[in-house]
Design a protein around this motif. Structure first.
Motif, PDB file in Angstrom:
ATOM      1  N   MET A   1       0.609  -1.268  -0.122  1.00  0.00           N
ATOM      2  CA  MET A   1       0.087  -0.117  -0.046  1.00  0.00           C
ATOM      3  C   MET A   1       0.954   1.392   0.024  1.00  0.00           C
ATOM      4  SD  MET A   1      -3.122  -0.828   2.533  1.00  0.00           S
ATOM      5  CE  MET A   1      -1.995  -1.421   3.910  1.00  0.00           C
ATOM      6  N   THR A   2       0.564   2.340  -0.785  1.00  0.00           N
ATOM      7  CA  THR A   2       1.355   3.363  -1.055  1.00  0.00           C
ATOM      8  C   THR A   2       0.673   4.867  -0.593  1.00  0.00           C
ATOM      9  OG1 THR A   2       1.168   3.520  -3.365  1.00  0.00           O
ATOM     10  CG2 THR A   2       2.959   2.463  -2.375  1.00  0.00           C
ATOM     11  N   THR A   3      -0.786   4.786  -0.859  1.00  0.00           N
ATOM     12  CA  THR A   3      -1.444   5.854  -0.763  1.00  0.00           C
ATOM     13  C   THR A   3      -2.443   5.631   0.438  1.00  0.00           C
ATOM     14  OG1 THR A   3      -2.967   5.489  -2.384  1.00  0.00           O
ATOM     15  CG2 THR A   3      -1.207   6.505  -2.927  1.00  0.00           C
ATOM     16  N   LEU A   4      -2.606   6.877   1.349  1.00  0.00           N
ATOM     17  CA  LEU A   4      -3.456   6.685   2.428  1.00  0.00           C
ATOM     18  C   LEU A   4      -4.597   8.025   2.521  1.00  0.00           C
ATOM     19  CD1 LEU A   4      -4.375   5.580   5.422  1.00  0.00           C
ATOM     20  CD2 LEU A   4      -2.353   6.916   6.205  1.00  0.00           C
ATOM     21  N   LEU A   5      -5.752   7.674   2.870  1.00  0.00           N
ATOM     22  CA  LEU A   5      -6.880   9.027   2.764  1.00  0.00           C
ATOM     23  C   LEU A   5      -7.290   8.571   4.311  1.00  0.00           C
ATOM     24  CD1 LEU A   5      -8.483  10.955   1.319  1.00  0.00           C
ATOM     25  CD2 LEU A   5     -10.167   9.228   1.065  1.00  0.00           C
ATOM     26  N   LEU A   6      -7.195   9.986   4.943  1.00  0.00           N
ATOM     27  CA  LEU A   6      -7.483   9.977   6.364  1.00  0.00           C
ATOM     28  C   LEU A   6      -8.829  10.735   6.364  1.00  0.00           C
ATOM     29  CD1 LEU A   6      -4.047  10.422   7.949  1.00  0.00           C
ATOM     30  CD2 LEU A   6      -5.551   8.297   8.141  1.00  0.00           C
ATOM     31  N   GLY A  13      -5.734  12.806  13.612  1.00  0.00           N
ATOM     32  CA  GLY A  13      -5.402  12.577  12.320  1.00  0.00           C
ATOM     33  C   GLY A  13      -3.813  12.826  11.915  1.00  0.00           C
ATOM     34  N   ARG A  14      -3.268  13.953  12.502  1.00  0.00           N
ATOM     35  CA  ARG A  14      -1.806  14.201  12.175  1.00  0.00           C
ATOM     36  C   ARG A  14      -0.826  12.966  12.919  1.00  0.00           C
ATOM     37  NH1 ARG A  14      -3.627  19.355  13.735  1.00  0.00           N
ATOM     38  NH2 ARG A  14      -2.872  19.199  16.038  1.00  0.00           N
ATOM     39  N   VAL A  15      -1.282  12.470  13.790  1.00  0.00           N
ATOM     40  CA  VAL A  15      -0.629  11.103  14.509  1.00  0.00           C
ATOM     41  C   VAL A  15      -0.841  10.099  13.529  1.00  0.00           C
ATOM     42  CG1 VAL A  15      -0.706   9.455  16.155  1.00  0.00           C
ATOM     43  CG2 VAL A  15      -0.933  11.909  16.902  1.00  0.00           C
ATOM     44  N   LEU A  16      -1.846   9.851  12.801  1.00  0.00           N
ATOM     45  CA  LEU A  16      -1.982   8.902  11.678  1.00  0.00           C
ATOM     46  C   LEU A  16      -1.367   9.188  10.669  1.00  0.00           C
ATOM     47  CD1 LEU A  16      -5.616   7.702  12.305  1.00  0.00           C
ATOM     48  CD2 LEU A  16      -3.562   7.148  13.696  1.00  0.00           C
ATOM     49  N   GLY A  24       5.380   3.614   5.491  1.00  0.00           N
ATOM     50  CA  GLY A  24       5.766   3.605   3.941  1.00  0.00           C
ATOM     51  C   GLY A  24       4.669   4.224   2.981  1.00  0.00           C
ATOM     52  N   PHE A  25       3.483   4.766   3.533  1.00  0.00           N
ATOM     53  CA  PHE A  25       2.686   5.472   2.551  1.00  0.00           C
ATOM     54  C   PHE A  25       3.354   6.844   2.061  1.00  0.00           C
ATOM     55  CE2 PHE A  25      -0.184   2.929   5.395  1.00  0.00           C
ATOM     56  CZ  PHE A  25      -0.944   2.500   4.265  1.00  0.00           C
ATOM     57  N   VAL A  26       3.437   6.987   0.817  1.00  0.00           N
ATOM     58  CA  VAL A  26       3.855   8.322   0.219  1.00  0.00           C
ATOM     59  C   VAL A  26       3.060   9.267  -0.335  1.00  0.00           C
ATOM     60  CG1 VAL A  26       6.064   7.031  -0.392  1.00  0.00           C
ATOM     61  CG2 VAL A  26       3.862   7.018  -1.953  1.00  0.00           C
ATOM     62  N   GLY A  27       1.516   8.790  -0.444  1.00  0.00           N
ATOM     63  CA  GLY A  27       0.715   9.775  -1.023  1.00  0.00           C
ATOM     64  C   GLY A  27      -0.378   9.871   0.059  1.00  0.00           C
ATOM     65  N   ILE A  28      -0.317  10.959   1.076  1.00  0.00           N
ATOM     66  CA  ILE A  28      -1.402  10.803   2.342  1.00  0.00           C
ATOM     67  C   ILE A  28      -1.953  12.162   2.315  1.00  0.00           C
ATOM     68  CG2 ILE A  28      -1.476  10.923   4.929  1.00  0.00           C
ATOM     69  CD1 ILE A  28       1.192   9.554   5.074  1.00  0.00           C
ATOM     70  N   ALA A  29      -3.447  11.962   2.285  1.00  0.00           N
ATOM     71  CA  ALA A  29      -4.058  13.385   2.243  1.00  0.00           C
ATOM     72  C   ALA A  29      -5.330  13.143   3.008  1.00  0.00           C
ATOM     73  CB  ALA A  29      -4.894  13.418   0.767  1.00  0.00           C
ATOM     74  N   PHE A  30      -6.037  14.342   3.413  1.00  0.00           N
ATOM     75  CA  PHE A  30      -7.071  14.228   4.509  1.00  0.00           C
ATOM     76  C   PHE A  30      -8.339  14.800   3.794  1.00  0.00           C
ATOM     77  CE2 PHE A  30      -3.721  14.819   7.511  1.00  0.00           C
ATOM     78  CZ  PHE A  30      -4.197  14.034   8.441  1.00  0.00           C
ATOM     79  N   VAL A  31      -9.689  14.498   4.045  1.00  0.00           N
ATOM     80  CA  VAL A  31     -10.943  14.986   3.822  1.00  0.00           C
ATOM     81  C   VAL A  31     -11.245  15.514   5.281  1.00  0.00           C
ATOM     82  CG1 VAL A  31     -11.244  13.557   1.703  1.00  0.00           C
ATOM     83  CG2 VAL A  31     -12.292  12.793   3.942  1.00  0.00           C
ATOM     84  N   ASP A  40      -5.010  22.316   4.280  1.00  0.00           N
ATOM     85  CA  ASP A  40      -3.607  21.894   4.888  1.00  0.00           C
ATOM     86  C   ASP A  40      -3.807  21.523   6.505  1.00  0.00           C
ATOM     87  OD1 ASP A  40      -0.677  21.744   4.157  1.00  0.00           O
ATOM     88  OD2 ASP A  40      -0.968  22.569   6.374  1.00  0.00           O
ATOM     89  N   ASN A  41      -3.297  20.431   6.409  1.00  0.00           N
ATOM     90  CA  ASN A  41      -3.100  19.887   7.948  1.00  0.00           C
ATOM     91  C   ASN A  41      -1.557  19.729   8.401  1.00  0.00           C
ATOM     92  OD1 ASN A  41      -3.736  18.835  10.690  1.00  0.00           O
ATOM     93  ND2 ASN A  41      -4.468  17.208   9.957  1.00  0.00           N
ATOM     94  N   ASN A  42      -0.950  20.761   8.664  1.00  0.00           N
ATOM     95  CA  ASN A  42       0.565  20.769   9.053  1.00  0.00           C
ATOM     96  C   ASN A  42       1.222  19.892   7.970  1.00  0.00           C
ATOM     97  OD1 ASN A  42      -0.544  20.932  11.854  1.00  0.00           O
ATOM     98  ND2 ASN A  42       1.295  21.072  12.367  1.00  0.00           N
ATOM     99  N   GLY A  43       1.016  20.362   6.618  1.00  0.00           N
ATOM    100  CA  GLY A  43       1.690  19.758   5.484  1.00  0.00           C
ATOM    101  C   GLY A  43       1.250  18.691   4.895  1.00  0.00           C
TER     102      GLY A  43
END
Length: 212
Positions: A1-6, A13-16, A24-31, A40-43
């Motif tokens: 797995m490489t991408t993570l939607l929180l 959420g920032r902890v996760l 090892g997730f390289v594409g992390i985004a929030f809704v 933006d959530n701390n970058g």
């Protein structure tokens, strides 16, 4: 797995997101429902609202509800599952989980957690930093076991219950659903549903919104 939607751009959420990078997730985004005011959530980017999760989920390898509060986290997790979103489980590499334990989907296990043999943890639960869940414990959906909590063997914890930081719970104790246990408590007897309990030993301070 490489991408993570929180789902939920909170402190939890920032902890996760940080855990996701460790995994090892390289594409992390929030809704988050504050979008588009919040982008933006701390970058880490906030790319939509919760109504967009079903549409976006197919673009991500893992989806986790990252709301710290138990009731809304569990409710949203269940709603998304009903809508066909497959929730993932995140486990920090330093956690020690027995091969005979079970962790429900949508749950997160943070650094230095220990889960003993034949323990079961429900869905959308938080096992926070360095807590221990001993053998044969039963944790229902949507619980939050705070940092440094120690559950002895065969403890039962009801749905949506929050056990505060540094609490210790006696072997075999049954803690009801919707309970809040205050920080540093010692639970040496059963706790009924919908109670706020504090102290050493832990005693009910509020039941159903009324002081006791």
């Amino acid at each position: 797995m490489t991408t993570l939607l929180l789902v939920g751009a909170s402190g939890h959420g920032r902890v996760l997101a940080d855990l996701g990078e460790t995994l090892g997730f390289v594409g992390i985004a929030f809704v988050d429902d504050r979008w588009p005011e919040v982008t933006d959530n701390n970058g880490w980017p906030v790319i939509g609202a919760t109504r967009d999760v079903v549409r976006l989920s197919g673009q991500y390898d893992a989806v986790v509800v990252s709301i710290g509060a138990n009731e809304p986290r569990l409710a949203l997790h269940r709603r998304l599952m009903e809508q066909g979103v497959a929730a993932s489980t995140l486990v920090h590499p330093s956690a020690v989980i027995s091969s005979r334990a079970e962790i429900g989907v949508g749950s997160v296990v943070l650094a230095n957690v220990v889960v003993g043999a034949f323990a079961t943890v429900g869905e959308a639960a938080i096992l926070n930093t360095a807590c221990t869940v001993d053998h044969d414990c039963r944790l229902a959906d949507g619980v939050h076991i705070s940092p440094g909590v120690h559950l002895a063997g065969q403890v039962h914890v009801g749905e949506r219950t929050w056990i505060g930081i540094g609490t210790s719970v006696r072997e075999g104790a049954v803690i009801g659903k919707g309970v809040v246990i205050g920080a540093g408590a010692a639970v040496v007897s059963d706790i009924a549903d919908s109670v706020i309990a504090t102290g050493v030993p832990a005693r009910p301070r509020q039941i159903g919104g009324a002081a006791t």
